[in-house]
Scaffold this motif. Sequence first.
Motif, short mmCIF file in Angstrom:
data_model
loop_
_atom_site.label_atom_id
_atom_site.label_comp_id
_atom_site.label_asym_id
_atom_site.label_seq_id
_atom_site.Cartn_x
_atom_site.Cartn_y
_atom_site.Cartn_z
N CYS A 14 0.87 -1.24 0.22
CA CYS A 14 0.26 -0.17 0.13
C CYS A 14 0.86 1.02 0.12
N LEU A 16 -0.87 4.53 -0.52
CA LEU A 16 -1.96 5.03 -0.94
C LEU A 16 -1.99 6.67 -0.31
N CYS A 17 -1.11 6.75 0.94
CA CYS A 17 -0.13 7.64 1.76
C CYS A 17 0.57 8.00 1.30
N LEU A 20 4.19 9.28 3.29
CA LEU A 20 4.08 8.04 4.32
C LEU A 20 4.79 7.26 3.18
N PRO A 38 4.56 -1.25 4.78
CA PRO A 38 3.82 -1.32 6.40
C PRO A 38 3.38 -3.05 6.70
N VAL A 110 -1.93 3.32 12.54
CA VAL A 110 -1.47 3.92 10.91
C VAL A 110 -0.25 2.96 10.52
N ARG A 111 -0.21 1.73 9.68
CA ARG A 111 0.63 1.20 9.36
C ARG A 111 1.62 1.63 8.92
N CYS A 112 2.36 2.51 8.25
CA CYS A 112 3.64 3.11 8.25
C CYS A 112 4.11 3.84 8.99
N THR A 126 -7.08 7.96 5.29
CA THR A 126 -7.17 6.83 5.14
C THR A 126 -6.16 5.23 5.31
N CYS A 127 -5.54 4.99 6.12
CA CYS A 127 -5.35 3.80 6.47
C CYS A 127 -6.45 3.61 7.49
N TYR A 130 -8.13 -0.44 6.87
CA TYR A 130 -7.63 -1.28 7.50
C TYR A 130 -7.54 -1.87 9.19
S1 SF4 Z 1 -0.62 4.14 6.05
FE1 SF4 Z 1 -1.98 3.15 5.50
S2 SF4 Z 1 -3.00 3.39 3.82
FE2 SF4 Z 1 -1.14 4.75 4.23
S3 SF4 Z 1 0.41 3.93 2.22
FE3 SF4 Z 1 0.75 3.26 4.40
S4 SF4 Z 1 -0.46 1.33 4.79
FE4 SF4 Z 1 -1.40 2.37 2.88
#
Ligand code: SF4
Length: 216
Positions: A14, A16-17, A20, A38, A110-112, A126-127, A130
């Motif tokens: 991912c 999307l951000c 990040l 991520p 937040v995964r990143c 955005t995250c 998930y």
């Molecule tokens: S923080 Fe979440 S939504 Fe944003 S890029 Fe990382 S995995 Fe994707």
Amino acid sequence: METHAQTPCFDLSCRLCARLAAYLDTVRAEHPDYYAKPVPSFGDPGARLLIVGLAPGKHGANATGRPFTGDYAGILLYKTLHAFGFASEPVSTSADDGLALIDCRITNAVRCLPPGNKPETGEIDTCNRYLASELAAMPPAGFVVALGTIAHRATLKALGLRLSAYPFGHGAEHQLKDDLRLIDSYHCSRYNTQTRRLTEAMFEDVFRTVHKYLAA
Ligand code: SF4
């Protein structure tokens, strides 16, 4: 038994951000030995206990690929999980150390890795897809532990609940749906534990409550 199985919609690539994703590219170049992607949730997707943290730490989860592993924030967490029977070992050192979570799963709002450990509101939003997917996959009679206000708010948002109806407070319990409870805790960060905003006893009280509920 711990698995690395993911909820259906999570994308390990991912981006999307944009901020990040670009930051992770930089960190990966600086530290080629780091995981720097991520960070997936850890534990069985069918677990009744879901712990929600903030985001990967640069030299912790971002380096090892397992939430709360490799830096200070995980020390108290895994020790406490082990004390209450939710982890097979009291220390998490790497993604392949054999530690298993028991009826427990750990994820992040937040995964990143965010610069300065501070995700922007848009990135948290955005995250959130998930986290929503994690919550939707939980079995009945589940319990969420939110570590800090961002995790608390992200959990409510993922469930479509009004923030004002469920104020954050350390040890505060909330019935979110018929079969899902939430308990808040101050985040087990180095800052919070060293300043004693969060003591071991306070953290244990949170997990004692969860353990009692799930054992009933
Ligand atoms: S923080 Fe979440 S939504 Fe944003 S890029 Fe990382 S995995 Fe994707």
